[in-house]
Design a protein around this motif. Structure first.
Motif, PDB file in Angstrom:
ATOM      1  N   VAL A 204      18.712  31.382   5.016  1.00  0.00           N
ATOM      2  CA  VAL A 204      19.793  31.985   5.938  1.00  0.00           C
ATOM      3  C   VAL A 204      21.006  31.378   5.749  1.00  0.00           C
ATOM      4  CG1 VAL A 204      18.040  31.630   7.787  1.00  0.00           C
ATOM      5  CG2 VAL A 204      19.306  29.771   7.423  1.00  0.00           C
ATOM      6  N   ASP A 205      21.556  30.415   4.977  1.00  0.00           N
ATOM      7  CA  ASP A 205      22.858  29.989   4.508  1.00  0.00           C
ATOM      8  C   ASP A 205      23.460  30.601   3.529  1.00  0.00           C
ATOM      9  OD1 ASP A 205      22.993  28.445   7.083  1.00  0.00           O
ATOM     10  OD2 ASP A 205      22.090  26.608   5.715  1.00  0.00           O
ATOM     11  N   GLN A 206      22.673  31.496   2.721  1.00  0.00           N
ATOM     12  CA  GLN A 206      23.446  32.039   1.551  1.00  0.00           C
ATOM     13  C   GLN A 206      24.430  33.111   1.837  1.00  0.00           C
ATOM     14  OE1 GLN A 206      20.500  35.014  -0.319  1.00  0.00           O
ATOM     15  NE2 GLN A 206      19.327  34.390   1.466  1.00  0.00           N
ATOM     16  N   GLU A 207      25.424  33.351   0.967  1.00  0.00           N
ATOM     17  CA  GLU A 207      26.547  34.145   1.066  1.00  0.00           C
ATOM     18  C   GLU A 207      26.411  35.416   0.378  1.00  0.00           C
ATOM     19  OE1 GLU A 207      28.668  33.882   3.154  1.00  0.00           O
ATOM     20  OE2 GLU A 207      28.247  31.611   4.019  1.00  0.00           O
ATOM     21  N   MET A 208      26.911  36.399   0.480  1.00  0.00           N
ATOM     22  CA  MET A 208      26.806  37.729  -0.460  1.00  0.00           C
ATOM     23  C   MET A 208      28.198  38.498  -0.367  1.00  0.00           C
ATOM     24  SD  MET A 208      24.083  40.906   0.436  1.00  0.00           S
ATOM     25  CE  MET A 208      22.474  39.990  -0.004  1.00  0.00           C
ATOM     26  N   SER A 209      28.619  38.909  -1.232  1.00  0.00           N
ATOM     27  CA  SER A 209      29.934  39.880  -1.362  1.00  0.00           C
ATOM     28  C   SER A 209      29.660  40.952  -0.765  1.00  0.00           C
ATOM     29  CB  SER A 209      30.354  40.037  -3.041  1.00  0.00           C
ATOM     30  OG  SER A 209      29.594  40.603  -3.543  1.00  0.00           O
ATOM     31  N   GLU A 210      30.632  41.776  -0.285  1.00  0.00           N
ATOM     32  CA  GLU A 210      30.773  43.069   0.095  1.00  0.00           C
ATOM     33  C   GLU A 210      30.020  44.018  -0.821  1.00  0.00           C
ATOM     34  OE1 GLU A 210      33.565  46.287   2.201  1.00  0.00           O
ATOM     35  OE2 GLU A 210      34.279  44.671   1.090  1.00  0.00           O
ATOM     36  N   GLN A 211      30.376  43.966  -2.078  1.00  0.00           N
ATOM     37  CA  GLN A 211      30.083  44.857  -3.059  1.00  0.00           C
ATOM     38  C   GLN A 211      28.580  44.837  -3.286  1.00  0.00           C
ATOM     39  OE1 GLN A 211      31.193  47.385  -4.518  1.00  0.00           O
ATOM     40  NE2 GLN A 211      29.589  47.955  -5.870  1.00  0.00           N
ATOM     41  N   VAL A 212      27.751  43.655  -3.469  1.00  0.00           N
ATOM     42  CA  VAL A 212      26.606  43.291  -3.725  1.00  0.00           C
ATOM     43  C   VAL A 212      25.946  43.879  -2.414  1.00  0.00           C
ATOM     44  CG1 VAL A 212      24.711  41.678  -3.936  1.00  0.00           C
ATOM     45  CG2 VAL A 212      26.804  41.525  -5.354  1.00  0.00           C
ATOM     46  N   ALA A 213      26.295  43.519  -1.212  1.00  0.00           N
ATOM     47  CA  ALA A 213      25.576  43.949   0.172  1.00  0.00           C
ATOM     48  C   ALA A 213      25.714  45.652   0.138  1.00  0.00           C
ATOM     49  CB  ALA A 213      26.388  43.383   1.377  1.00  0.00           C
ATOM     50  N   LEU A 214      26.733  46.317  -0.403  1.00  0.00           N
ATOM     51  CA  LEU A 214      26.558  47.541  -0.474  1.00  0.00           C
ATOM     52  C   LEU A 214      25.837  48.083  -1.452  1.00  0.00           C
ATOM     53  CD1 LEU A 214      28.081  50.317   0.793  1.00  0.00           C
ATOM     54  CD2 LEU A 214      29.958  50.010  -1.041  1.00  0.00           C
ATOM     55  N   GLU A 215      25.426  47.483  -2.349  1.00  0.00           N
ATOM     56  CA  GLU A 215      24.590  47.982  -3.485  1.00  0.00           C
ATOM     57  C   GLU A 215      22.986  47.896  -2.841  1.00  0.00           C
ATOM     58  OE1 GLU A 215      25.228  45.704  -6.930  1.00  0.00           O
ATOM     59  OE2 GLU A 215      27.251  46.776  -7.196  1.00  0.00           O
ATOM     60  N   HIS A 216      22.819  46.772  -2.068  1.00  0.00           N
ATOM     61  CA  HIS A 216      21.579  46.708  -1.464  1.00  0.00           C
ATOM     62  C   HIS A 216      21.427  47.662  -0.317  1.00  0.00           C
ATOM     63  CE1 HIS A 216      20.994  42.989  -3.693  1.00  0.00           C
ATOM     64  NE2 HIS A 216      21.016  42.168  -2.960  1.00  0.00           N
ATOM     65  N   LEU A 217      22.364  47.932   0.499  1.00  0.00           N
ATOM     66  CA  LEU A 217      22.387  49.103   1.484  1.00  0.00           C
ATOM     67  C   LEU A 217      21.955  50.461   0.791  1.00  0.00           C
ATOM     68  CD1 LEU A 217      25.042  48.423   4.072  1.00  0.00           C
ATOM     69  CD2 LEU A 217      22.458  47.570   4.241  1.00  0.00           C
ATOM     70  N   ALA A 218      22.562  50.768  -0.353  1.00  0.00           N
ATOM     71  CA  ALA A 218      22.214  51.665  -1.140  1.00  0.00           C
ATOM     72  C   ALA A 218      20.971  52.188  -1.357  1.00  0.00           C
ATOM     73  CB  ALA A 218      23.221  52.009  -2.123  1.00  0.00           C
ATOM     74  N   ALA A 219      20.490  50.836  -1.931  1.00  0.00           N
ATOM     75  CA  ALA A 219      18.846  50.989  -2.196  1.00  0.00           C
ATOM     76  C   ALA A 219      17.940  51.147  -1.047  1.00  0.00           C
ATOM     77  CB  ALA A 219      18.380  49.617  -2.896  1.00  0.00           C
ATOM     78  N   LEU A 220      18.362  50.447  -0.138  1.00  0.00           N
ATOM     79  CA  LEU A 220      17.431  50.912   1.130  1.00  0.00           C
ATOM     80  C   LEU A 220      17.719  52.249   1.598  1.00  0.00           C
ATOM     81  CD1 LEU A 220      18.586  47.527   3.084  1.00  0.00           C
ATOM     82  CD2 LEU A 220      16.241  48.118   2.401  1.00  0.00           C
ATOM     83  N   SER A 221      18.710  52.899   1.475  1.00  0.00           N
ATOM     84  CA  SER A 221      19.311  53.981   1.842  1.00  0.00           C
ATOM     85  C   SER A 221      18.280  55.021   1.113  1.00  0.00           C
ATOM     86  CB  SER A 221      20.590  54.520   1.804  1.00  0.00           C
ATOM     87  OG  SER A 221      20.771  55.716   2.146  1.00  0.00           O
ATOM     88  N   VAL A 222      18.219  54.853  -0.124  1.00  0.00           N
ATOM     89  CA  VAL A 222      17.165  55.898  -0.993  1.00  0.00           C
ATOM     90  C   VAL A 222      16.019  55.753  -0.539  1.00  0.00           C
ATOM     91  CG1 VAL A 222      16.252  56.312  -3.456  1.00  0.00           C
ATOM     92  CG2 VAL A 222      18.858  55.650  -3.082  1.00  0.00           C
ATOM     93  N   LEU A 223      15.342  54.671  -0.108  1.00  0.00           N
ATOM     94  CA  LEU A 223      13.846  54.601   0.387  1.00  0.00           C
ATOM     95  C   LEU A 223      13.873  55.191   1.660  1.00  0.00           C
ATOM     96  CD1 LEU A 223      11.159  53.760  -0.210  1.00  0.00           C
ATOM     97  CD2 LEU A 223      11.810  51.475   0.908  1.00  0.00           C
ATOM     98  N   ALA A 224      14.851  55.068   2.693  1.00  0.00           N
ATOM     99  CA  ALA A 224      14.797  55.824   3.810  1.00  0.00           C
ATOM    100  C   ALA A 224      14.973  57.198   3.814  1.00  0.00           C
ATOM    101  CB  ALA A 224      16.177  55.073   4.782  1.00  0.00           C
ATOM    102  N   ARG A 225      15.769  57.673   3.014  1.00  0.00           N
ATOM    103  CA  ARG A 225      15.792  59.146   2.624  1.00  0.00           C
ATOM    104  C   ARG A 225      14.347  59.792   2.084  1.00  0.00           C
ATOM    105  NH1 ARG A 225      20.673  60.967   3.667  1.00  0.00           N
ATOM    106  NH2 ARG A 225      22.512  59.665   3.154  1.00  0.00           N
TER     107      ARG A 225
END
Length: 239
Positions: A204-225
């Motif tokens: 729960v304490d891990q950090e993530m950059s905005e760019q990496v988070a955006l890439e993760h959201l993009a992967a989730l978006s592909v599956l959602a579509r």
């Protein structure tokens, strides 16, 4: 984003947050041009514009005592960014297409939006994955399985069974394409939850950059579509 409107709103705040001589001739010093209530009201709009125009701007704000001055500086920077974004991209040599989180699949962005805009990227990705899981459960009408198992069973090429509908990305014909896209969806979903969602649950304490988070959201978006565009096959329907 409506550029003309956004710049106008930033200009309004910049004007209100300007320091001017105190209106009383007997008082030495300066005051803000706008009242505290006017500044607070306009700041509510400005902050949302800056979240889109210059993500990460909150980290550069000065101490609390200079909040309006700090926000005024951020508004000035955001205004310049909006007005000269195309020019900067062209002249700095990076004219690659960008991706906007707001244009991702609605399930993903609605799940991530509030936390994303406050800079909580890890939790935003977690919530987007949770939203995707819930919407997939809704589509196939199941609550008994979730995450990897849910997608494995939903995208299975086996015929639908009572209580176990299937998601079909293409018409269930006996073809290599049909089997390929179903198998690909199953494998991709497993990778998304094993490689993105599950690790975020354990630390729960891990950090993530905005760019990496955006890439993760993009992967989730592909599956959602893929889920959103699939048809649901129920038991007894021809396959």
């Amino acid at each position: 984003m409506n550029l003309e409107w956004a710049v106008h709103e930033l200009d309004s705040f910049i004007h209100l947050a300007e320091r001017i001589p105190h209106p009383s001739a007997n008082v030495i010093g300066t005051v803000y041009r706008g009242s505290g209530s006017d500044l607070a009201a306009q700041a509510q709009i400005v902050e949302q514009i800056l979240d889109r125009a210059t993500p990460g701007w909150r980290e550069a704000l000065p101490e609390k005592g200079r909040q309006w001055a700090g926000l005024r500086e951020a508004a000035s920077r955001g205004r310049a960014q909006l007005q000269r974004e195309d020019e900067l991209r062209q002249n700095l040599g990076d004219d690659a297409p960008g991706i906007s989180a707001a244009n991702l699949h609605p399930w993903i962005w609605s799940g991530a939006r509030s936390l994303w805009q406050s800079g909580h990227y890890v939790q935003a990705v977690r919530d987007a994955a949770t939203k995707l899981n819930a919407e997939t459960q809704n589509k196939v009408g199941r609550r008994d399985v979730s995450e990897t198992k849910l997608f494995q069973e939903s995208f299975s090429t086996d015929p639908a069974k009572p209580g176990k509908p299937r998601l079909r990305r293409t018409s269930p014909e006996d073809s290599d394409t049909y089997r390929s896209v179903q198998r690909g969806a199953m494998a991709f979903a497993e990778g998304v939850f094993a490689g993105i969602r599950n690790p975020l649950s354990h630390d729960v304490d891990q950090e993530m950059s905005e760019q990496v988070a955006l890439e993760h959201l993009a992967a989730l978006s592909v599956l959602a579509r893929w889920v959103g565009e699939s048809t649901v096959e129920h038991a007894g329907e021809p396959s």
